[in-house]
Design a protein around this motif. Sequence first.
Motif: not given
Lengths: 361, 361
Positions: A296-297, B207-210, A251, A309, A323, B249
């Motif tokens: 993040a984006v 991005n990181a998607l939880p 990222v 979360r 999170w 991720i």
Amino acid sequence: MSKSYTVAVVGATGAVGTQMIKMLEESTILPIKKVKLLSSIRSAGKVLQYKGQDVVVEELTEDSFGDVDIALFSAGGSVSAKYAPYAVKSGAVVVDNTSHFRMNENAPLVVPEVNAHALDSHKGIIACPNCSTIQMMVALEPIRRDYGLKRIIVSTYQAVSGAGAKAIQETMDQLGQVVNDGVNPADLKAEILPCSGDKKHYPIAFNALPQIDVFTDNDYTYEEMKMTNETKKIMEDASIQVSATCVRIPVITGHSESVYIETEKVADIEDVKEAIGSFPGAVLEDDTNNQIYPQAVNAAGKKETFVGRLRKDLDVENGIHMWVVSDNLLKGAAWNSVQIAETLYERDLVRATEELVFDLI
Amino acid sequence: MSKSYTVAVVGATGAVGTQMIKMLEESTILPIKKVKLLSSIRSAGKVLQYKGQDVVVEELTEDSFGDVDIALFSAGGSVSAKYAPYAVKSGAVVVDNTSHFRMNENAPLVVPEVNAHALDSHKGIIACPNCSTIQMMVALEPIRRDYGLKRIIVSTYQAVSGAGAKAIQETMDQLGQVVNDGVNPADLKAEILPCSGDKKHYPIAFNALPQIDVFTDNDYTYEEMKMTNETKKIMEDASIQVSATCVRIPVITGHSESVYIETEKVADIEDVKEAIGSFPGAVLEDDTNNQIYPQAVNAAGKKETFVGRLRKDLDVENGIHMWVVSDNLLKGAAWNSVQIAETLYERDLVRATEELVFDLI
């Protein structure tokens, strides 16, 4: 407080320095007379912009700070070690974004929303904490105030921009090789990450690297120990237990963190959400029914820290998972530094230090 | 045991099915007479290869299993729910890679290195655990045997291939748009991830998607609850406390996991490393002096689970942190399924079931 200030940016051409200039432009609080841009001789002479005006980058020397009131440093620990004391000697207040002075007992370590009061006793140098620590502090301080904080276990998902402009370029190059040329990620060449100062380098594209900064003797990395030690100092409580696993992922901007905490008092999760949502600098993004959580984006380019979360541990009554996401170059570095400068101004603390307590080397 | 078997792969054209065929080709244990490839009518007629021979994919029906001894299912939970009982009725043993039967008390949930004995009482259907659970079990079972296991806190870094071939394509498309066309990651269009069955879709590139799978009523996702519930069933100990945060991720192959555990007895970390290093299916990659630790890009294509970054918690005497990586399509799915089939053969358990305990729907 009708004075206006000359603000220096040391490391003005770097990934963080560039953002510092932008954050100074956006500051509605700090009365800025002049911005002075400083760098190594290599980048001196470059022309950058401040509020639409050209500013020529000057070479950093021991004599650069005669006309400077506030100096923001982000040019590496060794540069801060050498030049920050000269800035203080010249009458400036230093906000240092490197790790060099963070654990120095004479340097307050400050996240303004959390411990602005620590600025009151400053001796010329204020340290800005590590990016991964700052956003965790913004998320946890409202909980600590209401319920106390016994322990933290954190796993990070950190962006490559924290390793500088060359790491960004390396990441984009590697991604291009895989996406366009079908190179196997395991065969990618690496020269920067996980850590430019270490011996071996590994690909970051399509990978997750469990090393940020070099390893210490206890098998934790310096990055991980920063989260432990800085948390205790900022929260002024050495008894808070913190163990971190710091991981770099592909990222560019925005650190994410999976944070588990145990509070002193058992907390109602809806009350915790309310406390976070009303804390300055924190934004609650938490609605699982509508798939709302920090990303993040979305955090990239914003000054706030996003928290979501939120949920109780399945077994431990005082355990909470969350999170936490923020722009690592802004709240994690440039914005927190400028925010410290704003807070110094608001508290009438922009002043020369009488006695120099930092070594001139 | 001189018999040889007809093995069916249901969902043969999918991301996992393709790997199942490869794992059957590589099996040195299972005597295979014939491989039968089954799929929905949409993919029927396609020609795939098994050991260099063309095999035409046939349409899956209730009558597909008359000549089948072992049926490997990986075509979605609803397909397993409907057809696996017919396979059993026809005299086959089913190894099901979907979540449908995992918590069914009549279906053993098996990681062969950990609980092969659970196969002995099978009633025709054996469930293969979730990818993120399997690799954690391989890493933790040697520790559980020697020291006991009280609790697990895990944060995952999961690859998109776990969400299927369309998710892989979406990821590569998005990365190309950013790398080649300069699209802002926040502006990317998404149609699959985080979860094709949910309402909203978000970019995974940069991005990181939880979120993996949909949310349950307790604000954990199904993926997270799988790790909790499956661990208790596989380790046959409902008292083990497990709370997970599952995160996607931008990696194509290889799940990574930051795992924290508390053992019953305090463990010496060097003894723990030795126990992991000598456990079947586990590979110790742990040498911080030489920057050796597991990485997704290196685990891709391998059958083992790689464990490293082993270190004691900084404060909790019985706390241990580690980093666990494995190929999510191999040990996390196809290889674990074929390994179950091999173990059924070795234990002389490839046999028709006398009484059908699963509902025909």
